[in-house]
Design a protein around this motif. Structure first.
Motif, PDB file in Angstrom:
ATOM      1  N   ARG A 101       0.838  -1.045  -0.053  1.00 54.23           N
ATOM      2  CA  ARG A 101      -0.140   0.006   0.012  1.00 54.23           C
ATOM      3  C   ARG A 101       0.868   1.216   0.004  1.00 54.23           C
ATOM      4  NH1 ARG A 101      -2.577   0.764   4.536  1.00 54.23           N
ATOM      5  NH2 ARG A 101      -3.794   2.439   3.632  1.00 54.23           N
ATOM      6  N   TYR A 102       0.501   2.306  -0.830  1.00 55.52           N
ATOM      7  CA  TYR A 102       1.316   3.432  -1.258  1.00 55.52           C
ATOM      8  C   TYR A 102       1.624   4.155   0.216  1.00 55.52           C
ATOM      9  CZ  TYR A 102       2.450   7.971  -2.907  1.00 55.52           C
ATOM     10  OH  TYR A 102       3.000   9.283  -3.247  1.00 55.52           O
ATOM     11  N   GLU A 103       0.169   4.512   1.016  1.00 57.23           N
ATOM     12  CA  GLU A 103       0.537   5.556   2.234  1.00 57.23           C
ATOM     13  C   GLU A 103       1.449   4.770   3.289  1.00 57.23           C
ATOM     14  OE1 GLU A 103      -3.268   4.805   1.259  1.00 57.23           O
ATOM     15  OE2 GLU A 103      -4.184   6.280   1.852  1.00 57.23           O
ATOM     16  N   GLU A 104       1.171   3.175   3.488  1.00 60.60           N
ATOM     17  CA  GLU A 104       1.959   2.570   4.377  1.00 60.60           C
ATOM     18  C   GLU A 104       3.383   2.702   3.834  1.00 60.60           C
ATOM     19  OE1 GLU A 104       0.591  -1.264   4.746  1.00 60.60           O
ATOM     20  OE2 GLU A 104       2.164  -2.319   6.064  1.00 60.60           O
ATOM     21  N   GLN A 105       3.967   2.675   2.682  1.00 61.88           N
ATOM     22  CA  GLN A 105       5.167   2.701   2.401  1.00 61.88           C
ATOM     23  C   GLN A 105       5.896   4.184   2.777  1.00 61.88           C
ATOM     24  OE1 GLN A 105       7.704   0.130   1.064  1.00 61.88           O
ATOM     25  NE2 GLN A 105       8.195   2.016   2.192  1.00 61.88           N
ATOM     26  N   VAL A 106       5.040   5.063   2.225  1.00 58.53           N
ATOM     27  CA  VAL A 106       5.526   6.460   2.248  1.00 58.53           C
ATOM     28  C   VAL A 106       5.407   6.636   4.068  1.00 58.53           C
ATOM     29  CG1 VAL A 106       4.917   8.961   2.045  1.00 58.53           C
ATOM     30  CG2 VAL A 106       4.402   7.331   0.430  1.00 58.53           C
ATOM     31  N   GLN A 107       4.830   6.334   4.668  1.00 53.70           N
ATOM     32  CA  GLN A 107       4.810   6.469   6.172  1.00 53.70           C
ATOM     33  C   GLN A 107       5.969   5.848   6.668  1.00 53.70           C
ATOM     34  OE1 GLN A 107       3.147   8.760   8.000  1.00 53.70           O
ATOM     35  NE2 GLN A 107       4.778   8.238   9.453  1.00 53.70           N
ATOM     36  N   LYS A 108       6.244   4.620   6.304  1.00 54.91           N
ATOM     37  CA  LYS A 108       7.542   3.943   6.798  1.00 54.91           C
ATOM     38  C   LYS A 108       8.860   4.459   6.340  1.00 54.91           C
ATOM     39  CE  LYS A 108       9.013  -0.332   8.349  1.00 54.91           C
ATOM     40  NZ  LYS A 108       8.569  -1.747   7.958  1.00 54.91           N
ATOM     41  N   MET A 109       8.635   5.050   5.036  1.00 51.82           N
ATOM     42  CA  MET A 109       9.889   5.806   4.719  1.00 51.82           C
ATOM     43  C   MET A 109      10.201   7.043   5.759  1.00 51.82           C
ATOM     44  SD  MET A 109       9.657   5.860   0.750  1.00 51.82           S
ATOM     45  CE  MET A 109      10.264   4.581  -0.538  1.00 51.82           C
TER      46      MET A 109
ATOM     47  N   ASP B 267       9.068   7.313   8.732  1.00 52.78           N
ATOM     48  CA  ASP B 267       9.461   7.044  10.016  1.00 52.78           C
ATOM     49  C   ASP B 267      10.915   6.324  10.175  1.00 52.78           C
ATOM     50  OD1 ASP B 267       7.030   6.797  10.892  1.00 52.78           O
ATOM     51  OD2 ASP B 267       6.474   4.855  10.503  1.00 52.78           O
ATOM     52  N   LYS B 268      11.556   6.173   9.213  1.00 55.64           N
ATOM     53  CA  LYS B 268      12.892   5.631   8.998  1.00 55.64           C
ATOM     54  C   LYS B 268      13.939   6.817   8.476  1.00 55.64           C
ATOM     55  CE  LYS B 268      12.827   0.525   8.825  1.00 55.64           C
ATOM     56  NZ  LYS B 268      13.704   0.209   9.628  1.00 55.64           N
ATOM     57  N   ASP B 269      13.127   8.119   8.498  1.00 62.48           N
ATOM     58  CA  ASP B 269      14.057   9.360   8.027  1.00 62.48           C
ATOM     59  C   ASP B 269      14.348   9.039   6.763  1.00 62.48           C
ATOM     60  OD1 ASP B 269      13.661  10.691  10.543  1.00 62.48           O
ATOM     61  OD2 ASP B 269      15.346   9.934  11.293  1.00 62.48           O
ATOM     62  N   LEU B 270      13.845   8.654   5.891  1.00 61.32           N
ATOM     63  CA  LEU B 270      14.044   8.666   4.333  1.00 61.32           C
ATOM     64  C   LEU B 270      13.044   9.552   3.796  1.00 61.32           C
ATOM     65  CD1 LEU B 270      14.354   4.846   3.895  1.00 61.32           C
ATOM     66  CD2 LEU B 270      16.248   6.545   3.962  1.00 61.32           C
ATOM     67  N   ASP B 271      13.459  10.127   2.667  1.00 59.18           N
ATOM     68  CA  ASP B 271      12.786  11.217   1.970  1.00 59.18           C
ATOM     69  C   ASP B 271      12.177  10.385   0.810  1.00 59.18           C
ATOM     70  OD1 ASP B 271      11.635  13.205   0.426  1.00 59.18           O
ATOM     71  OD2 ASP B 271      13.298  14.270   0.015  1.00 59.18           O
ATOM     72  N   PRO B 272      10.565  10.336   0.689  1.00 52.96           N
ATOM     73  CA  PRO B 272       9.925   9.579  -0.276  1.00 52.96           C
ATOM     74  C   PRO B 272      10.142  10.153  -1.600  1.00 52.96           C
ATOM     75  CG  PRO B 272       8.461   9.964   1.489  1.00 52.96           C
ATOM     76  CD  PRO B 272       9.819  10.790   1.949  1.00 52.96           C
ATOM     77  N   ASP B 273      10.446  11.419  -1.759  1.00 48.09           N
ATOM     78  CA  ASP B 273      10.813  11.989  -2.973  1.00 48.09           C
ATOM     79  C   ASP B 273      11.933  11.537  -3.772  1.00 48.09           C
ATOM     80  OD1 ASP B 273       8.884  13.702  -2.745  1.00 48.09           O
ATOM     81  OD2 ASP B 273      10.019  15.673  -2.094  1.00 48.09           O
ATOM     82  N   GLU B 274      12.808  11.061  -2.799  1.00 45.11           N
ATOM     83  CA  GLU B 274      14.124  10.179  -3.352  1.00 45.11           C
ATOM     84  C   GLU B 274      13.867   8.800  -4.068  1.00 45.11           C
ATOM     85  OE1 GLU B 274      17.766  10.675  -2.701  1.00 45.11           O
ATOM     86  OE2 GLU B 274      16.962  12.927  -2.798  1.00 45.11           O
ATOM     87  N   PHE B 275      12.734   8.362  -3.718  1.00 43.61           N
ATOM     88  CA  PHE B 275      12.165   7.072  -4.240  1.00 43.61           C
ATOM     89  C   PHE B 275      10.860   7.118  -5.344  1.00 43.61           C
ATOM     90  CE2 PHE B 275      14.191   6.555  -0.025  1.00 43.61           C
ATOM     91  CZ  PHE B 275      14.953   5.576  -0.566  1.00 43.61           C
TER      92      PHE B 275
END
Lengths: 437, 437
Positions: free
Chosen positions: B370-378, B380-388
């Motif tokens: 799921r998109y929202e779940e993946q964005v949230q997890k990123m 939470d792990k201090d990753l920037d979703p824009d990088e992905f």
């Protein structure tokens, strides 16, 4: 603690469905066609589009609860129907929705023609590949690889895996990627040349299917900076014609594999497989003569220009009805240092290319197996033999006569499908400006 | 112009020889044993050592004209003899010498035991691999790969080829190789993770056999900086146990492939293939409890130390007679951002390892779809979703539930052969200090 059993899940094949039987399929909702009193729900399964029929009188859910690009599990009754794409329709009893998309795709991918530029296609590759015609390209890529590999294994070749981070480039030239390796200078392999020759000393016949790297600084429709090379190398040859004969039978095996196991994709993409009986072979000089006689002005005396590859291919197609042509005896000065020269005409190497539909897809030849000959050739080409110490071990301690070749997988696929750009034949191409997706 | 026919050369198989028939074999002279009135010439062919008998009364050449490590073509008469290694001897009529070595090998390779250090072996790999037991290791490597691939293809997985030069690392951490890509920063792929998930959205089930890169800055007996990863990824799973079941059946298929088609090498190396029925699975916490109860002092609360992997494996072997054990539900904080967390216990991920004979050979699990779940997890792990961005396209436009795993080919081979160092299971290993051969 629990115990994990073997998997029992088997893939679906349309050939095994039976009229009137219940069938459950998983897939993505590719297209919904509301016909008023009923609807078609086209399910995209792993390999096939399946036409499912929604009849509101028989289902206890609303059509509106299903949306395109949801993933679902559908259960229904098989009705054989010769008009349907896979020879049957699935009359839906119920559907379980497994996931729904977060957003609509910016590009409509469930049509036959995509009508987008290559640039847009590549930018949006992660979901554009879900188009049934786009993905068929890569199913055929699998088929080429399977055909190649099966032929090699059946002919006593051993599959190897050689490193791609290397200390020395095998092909020379400037098109090599550099990298830092824990403080040392390293390169990405341009080919598995040294390693496959080394392994010929071990297993007599070897092959490898793996990426190779070329730092091509120009954007053309025929170059990729990372591509899959289908390599083989074989010992105890009489001459390079043994290598060419092995390629001929391998290509026949590939076409046979596609015809036998990939007919849905061949049909979908309307692929015209080349017929391969024998493959004509011209020498470099013969080919240049033919070009000259047909009024072509020769500018490159050491290799062929793209328009020359095309002209030669057209000539051979017309005169000999072959879509493949070998060119042998290239000028030695432009062939790699491991190529064996013709003993009778040392200015020419026992080295060949294969053109397919106007494009070079293979370079190969007989290799030097005698130590002194290899050392001398390195010196003649201003290379320092000390730089090649571990490579030269194989010659020093005894090597059989041998030769081999490399095939660019994407180029072969590109020409098979009559694509205009090799990027179309790569899942995620790498070029001068493209590192993602 | 000439025409190239298909190849007719077929590999030799000892099973097809007939008593009294003439046979011609090509090979390298592996060993000469002068018995006085006659001699044995042991020929190293592509896969087998063949005992040839030289009788000076029947040959018109001197034994002294043949030397070890020459490559030859031998013609003789087959004499079936159950005592001989392949069930027959070849009584020589004549020999053609095809090449002779330039120098004697510094290391004697035609003995059963090499008696050299691993360091010396690796330095001299190009010819040490010609030892019949050394090369058998890599014939078995081929068998593992064939077993894996055949199982995948038979279960509806599509073979893919994804780029190894990438813009973003998939696994995080510092162990990633950097390189310059035409002025841009690029990396060598740590795994095909993003691409195999992307292709699951296209083909439902995919696999890849390709190199991956880890810039491990320590020299251990279990790490390589470049290794072959056997990856698969599958959609429409109910949970991660479906992935584990697929691995279980795949491993059975691999052992079956080895047993069926690689018995000469299994016999030569005295390999004890593991019996695989079901594979026990412990949760991370269960495994840590077992370790604690057996008096082990737990220092690492997020992963296992090498001695813990060994202790767990020994426990499972003793209690359940399995050489494999799955560990599930690892702490989420140490698993990658694409791992799905357990909805009931979100501190643990639906993620697993497989240990084989005391070593972790697989990491896998269910992925977030799921998109929202993946964005949230990123986040939470201090990753920037824009990088992905291109990776997230797959979640945004609809993904089925899915999971998969990666297996280190060399680690599996190493443990199968009870080798002490993973370098022994790699043709040309790459480590901190080794870039050649």
């Amino acid at each position: 603690m629990i115990s994990i059993q073997s998997s029992t899940s088997k893939p679906f094949s349309p050939d095994s469905v039976q009229n009137g039987s219940e069938l459950t399929l998983s897939g993505s909702v590719y297209r919904i066609r509301d016909m008023g009193s009923f609807a078609f729900i086209i399910l995209r399964t792993a390999r096939h589009l399946v036409q499912c029929v929604f009849d509101p009188l028989k289902c206890d859910f609303e059509l509106s609860s299903i949306q395109e690009n949801s993933t679902v599990r559908v259960t229904g009754i098989v009705k054989l129907d010769a008009r349907a794409e896979n020879g049957f329709e699935l009359h839906i009893n119920y559907i379980t929705v497994l996931s729904t998309p977060y957003a609509q795709m910016p590009i409509c991918i469930n049509k036959k023609g995509l009508n987008i530029s290559l640039e847009t296609n590549l930018e949006n590759r992660p979901y554009v590949l879900r188009n049934h015609r786009q993905r068929a390209v890569f199913k055929l890529q699998e088929g080429i690889v399977s055909g190649f590999r099966n032929h090699m294994l059946a002919n006593g070749f051993t599959e190897i895996h050689s490193p791609k981070i290397v200390k020395t480039g095998a092909e020379g030239g400037a098109n090599i990627f550099k990298m830092d390796y824990f403080g040392n200078k390293a390169y990405l392999a341009q080919s598995p040349q040294f390693y496959k020759q080394t392994m010929v000393g071990v297993f007599d016949r070897v092959f490898e299917i793996a990426p190779v790297y070329r730092a091509e600084k120009h954007n053309t429709s025929r170059h990729l900076n990372e591509y899959i090379s289908l390599d083989f190398e074989m010992a105890y040859i009489n001459d390079m014609y043994d290598v060419m004969a092995m390629e001929t039978s391998m290509l026949r095996a590939v076409m046979n594999e596609l015809e036998t196991n990939y007919s849905p994709e061949l049909k979908l993409l309307n692929v015209d497989l080349p017929k391969i009986d024998v493959i004509p072979a011209l020498t470099f000089m013969e080919a240049k003569s033919i070009l000259k006689e047909s009024g072509h002005k020769i500018k490159n005396f050491y290799d062929f220009e793209p328009d020359e590859e095309l002209a030669i291919s057209e000539y051979i197609k017309k005169e000999y009805n072959s879509e493949f042509v070998f060119i042998t005896h290239f000028p030695s000065s432009k062939r790699p240092f491991y190529a064996m020269d013709d003993k009778e005409e040392p200015d020419y190497a026992l080295s060949f290319d294969l053109f397919f539909r106007g494009l070079e897809i293979t370079t190969g030849g007989q290799r030097i197996h005698r130590y002194e000959e290899q050392v001398q050739k390195m010196k003649d080409k201003d290379l320092d033999p000390d730089e090649f110490e571990s490579y030269l071990m194989i010659h020093k301690y005894g090597m059989p006569p041998h030769g081999g070749l490399g095939i660019g997988l994407e180029r072969l696929l590109m020409k098979l499908l009559n694509q205009q750009n090799v990027r179309e034949a790569s899942l995620f191409p790498r070029d001068l400006s493209r590192l993602a997706p």
